[in-house]
Design a protein around this motif. Structure first.
Motif, PDB file in Angstrom:
ATOM      1  N   TYR A 224       8.412   2.837   4.813  1.00 26.36           N
ATOM      2  CA  TYR A 224       9.735   2.322   4.439  1.00 26.36           C
ATOM      3  C   TYR A 224      10.649   3.439   3.953  1.00 26.36           C
ATOM      4  CZ  TYR A 224       7.887  -2.427   4.796  1.00 26.36           C
ATOM      5  OH  TYR A 224       7.341  -3.596   5.257  1.00 26.36           O
ATOM      6  N   THR A 225      10.095   4.376   3.212  1.00 26.40           N
ATOM      7  CA  THR A 225      10.873   5.510   2.721  1.00 26.40           C
ATOM      8  C   THR A 225      11.377   6.360   3.885  1.00 26.40           C
ATOM      9  OG1 THR A 225       9.612   5.556   0.670  1.00 26.40           O
ATOM     10  CG2 THR A 225      10.792   7.569   1.248  1.00 26.40           C
ATOM     11  N   LYS A 226      10.520   6.592   4.860  1.00 25.89           N
ATOM     12  CA  LYS A 226      10.909   7.390   6.025  1.00 25.89           C
ATOM     13  C   LYS A 226      11.935   6.662   6.890  1.00 25.89           C
ATOM     14  CE  LYS A 226       6.759  10.159   6.146  1.00 25.89           C
ATOM     15  NZ  LYS A 226       5.621  10.645   6.884  1.00 25.89           N
ATOM     16  N   ILE A 227      11.764   5.365   7.074  1.00 25.27           N
ATOM     17  CA  ILE A 227      12.739   4.581   7.842  1.00 25.27           C
ATOM     18  C   ILE A 227      14.082   4.616   7.133  1.00 25.27           C
ATOM     19  CG2 ILE A 227      13.382   2.243   8.569  1.00 25.27           C
ATOM     20  CD1 ILE A 227      10.347   1.757   9.052  1.00 25.27           C
ATOM     21  N   ASN A 228      14.067   4.446   5.839  1.00 26.18           N
ATOM     22  CA  ASN A 228      15.292   4.486   5.056  1.00 26.18           C
ATOM     23  C   ASN A 228      15.976   5.851   5.185  1.00 26.18           C
ATOM     24  OD1 ASN A 228      17.091   3.067   3.456  1.00 26.18           O
ATOM     25  ND2 ASN A 228      16.190   3.832   1.559  1.00 26.18           N
ATOM     26  N   ALA A 229      15.205   6.928   5.149  1.00 25.23           N
ATOM     27  CA  ALA A 229      15.755   8.279   5.298  1.00 25.23           C
ATOM     28  C   ALA A 229      16.385   8.464   6.682  1.00 25.23           C
ATOM     29  CB  ALA A 229      14.666   9.317   5.067  1.00 25.23           C
ATOM     30  N   ALA A 230      15.750   7.916   7.705  1.00 20.81           N
ATOM     31  CA  ALA A 230      16.305   8.005   9.066  1.00 20.81           C
ATOM     32  C   ALA A 230      17.640   7.271   9.154  1.00 20.81           C
ATOM     33  CB  ALA A 230      15.314   7.441  10.080  1.00 20.81           C
ATOM     34  N   TYR A 231      17.706   6.085   8.578  1.00 21.97           N
ATOM     35  CA  TYR A 231      18.962   5.327   8.584  1.00 21.97           C
ATOM     36  C   TYR A 231      20.056   6.040   7.802  1.00 21.97           C
ATOM     37  CZ  TYR A 231      17.387   1.220  11.109  1.00 21.97           C
ATOM     38  OH  TYR A 231      16.941   0.379  12.089  1.00 21.97           O
ATOM     39  N   GLN A 232      19.688   6.742   6.738  1.00 21.29           N
ATOM     40  CA  GLN A 232      20.695   7.475   5.975  1.00 21.29           C
ATOM     41  C   GLN A 232      21.315   8.592   6.810  1.00 21.29           C
ATOM     42  OE1 GLN A 232      18.900   8.697   2.273  1.00 21.29           O
ATOM     43  NE2 GLN A 232      18.909   6.617   1.465  1.00 21.29           N
ATOM     44  N   ILE A 233      20.567   9.129   7.752  1.00 24.92           N
ATOM     45  CA  ILE A 233      21.116  10.146   8.652  1.00 24.92           C
ATOM     46  C   ILE A 233      22.040   9.501   9.678  1.00 24.92           C
ATOM     47  CG2 ILE A 233      20.556  11.806  10.489  1.00 24.92           C
ATOM     48  CD1 ILE A 233      17.842  12.233   8.957  1.00 24.92           C
ATOM     49  N   ILE A 234      21.546   8.492  10.381  1.00 29.76           N
ATOM     50  CA  ILE A 234      22.326   7.956  11.506  1.00 29.76           C
ATOM     51  C   ILE A 234      23.442   7.008  11.087  1.00 29.76           C
ATOM     52  CG2 ILE A 234      20.486   8.324  13.173  1.00 29.76           C
ATOM     53  CD1 ILE A 234      19.910   5.310  13.070  1.00 29.76           C
TER      54      ILE A 234
ATOM     55  N   THR B  91       0.849  -1.186   0.000  1.00 24.92           N
ATOM     56  CA  THR B  91       0.000   0.000   0.000  1.00 24.92           C
ATOM     57  C   THR B  91       0.882   1.232   0.000  1.00 24.92           C
ATOM     58  OG1 THR B  91      -0.083   0.125   2.407  1.00 24.92           O
ATOM     59  CG2 THR B  91      -1.770  -1.227   1.334  1.00 24.92           C
ATOM     60  N   ARG B  92       0.330   2.338  -0.377  1.00 28.62           N
ATOM     61  CA  ARG B  92       1.079   3.602  -0.428  1.00 28.62           C
ATOM     62  C   ARG B  92       1.628   3.958   0.952  1.00 28.62           C
ATOM     63  NH1 ARG B  92       4.504   6.452  -2.915  1.00 28.62           N
ATOM     64  NH2 ARG B  92       4.258   8.662  -2.666  1.00 28.62           N
ATOM     65  N   SER B  93       0.844   3.763   2.003  1.00 27.75           N
ATOM     66  CA  SER B  93       1.301   4.133   3.343  1.00 27.75           C
ATOM     67  C   SER B  93       2.455   3.235   3.804  1.00 27.75           C
ATOM     68  CB  SER B  93       0.156   4.088   4.351  1.00 27.75           C
ATOM     69  OG  SER B  93      -0.343   2.780   4.476  1.00 27.75           O
ATOM     70  N   THR B  94       2.457   1.975   3.403  1.00 22.84           N
ATOM     71  CA  THR B  94       3.566   1.079   3.740  1.00 22.84           C
ATOM     72  C   THR B  94       4.832   1.553   3.046  1.00 22.84           C
ATOM     73  OG1 THR B  94       2.053  -0.781   3.985  1.00 22.84           O
ATOM     74  CG2 THR B  94       4.372  -1.304   3.689  1.00 22.84           C
ATOM     75  N   GLU B  95       4.712   1.947   1.793  1.00 19.49           N
ATOM     76  CA  GLU B  95       5.868   2.467   1.065  1.00 19.49           C
ATOM     77  C   GLU B  95       6.383   3.745   1.709  1.00 19.49           C
ATOM     78  OE1 GLU B  95       4.622   2.878  -2.987  1.00 19.49           O
ATOM     79  OE2 GLU B  95       4.591   0.723  -3.329  1.00 19.49           O
ATOM     80  N   ASP B  96       5.470   4.610   2.164  1.00 20.54           N
ATOM     81  CA  ASP B  96       5.871   5.851   2.832  1.00 20.54           C
ATOM     82  C   ASP B  96       6.648   5.558   4.108  1.00 20.54           C
ATOM     83  OD1 ASP B  96       4.657   7.344   0.860  1.00 20.54           O
ATOM     84  OD2 ASP B  96       2.878   7.817   2.041  1.00 20.54           O
TER      85      ASP B  96
END
Length: 106
Positions: free
Chosen positions: A11-21, A4-9
């Motif tokens: 995952y995208t946000k989790i991925n963005a958080a990991y790219q920071i830390i 679903t779109r919200s699941t993809e969102d």
């Protein structure tokens, strides 16, 4: 089964958080600012392996994404302090369990 779109969102946000830390020194800098604001030299003294150039780069990145707030204090002598925004404090709280795990297991 399709995502679903919200699941993809999420995952995208989790991925963005990991790219920071996942960037070297980011978590260490955030943890060093958890209790109180610090001047550049105070952060640097807490993390002696971190070069001035890299600290400057990482603090600027954290400031650009709204995790660190840079304040110029005009009292004499003029100084600059760095503190965590609410976003940064919340990230620091999320990093704390990893820090505790590392102290115990590594």
């Amino acid at each position: 089964m399709t995502k679903t779109r919200s699941t993809e969102d999420v995952y995208t946000k989790i991925n963005a958080a990991y790219q920071i830390i996942e960037k070297k020194w980011m978590c260490t800098i955030i943890c060093s600012l958890m209790k109180e604001p610090k001047r550049f030299s105070e952060i640097n003294s807490k993390i002696p392996e971190l070069s001035n150039r890299m600290l400057t780069e990482r603090v600027k990145e954290l400031e650009d994404i709204g995790i660190v707030f840079r304040q110029v204090i005009t009292d004499r002598p003029i100084r600059t302090e760095y503190s965590l925004t609410q976003k940064g404090q919340d990230l620091g709280k999320a990093i704390k369990p990893i820090q505790d795990w590392a102290k115990h297991w590594l």
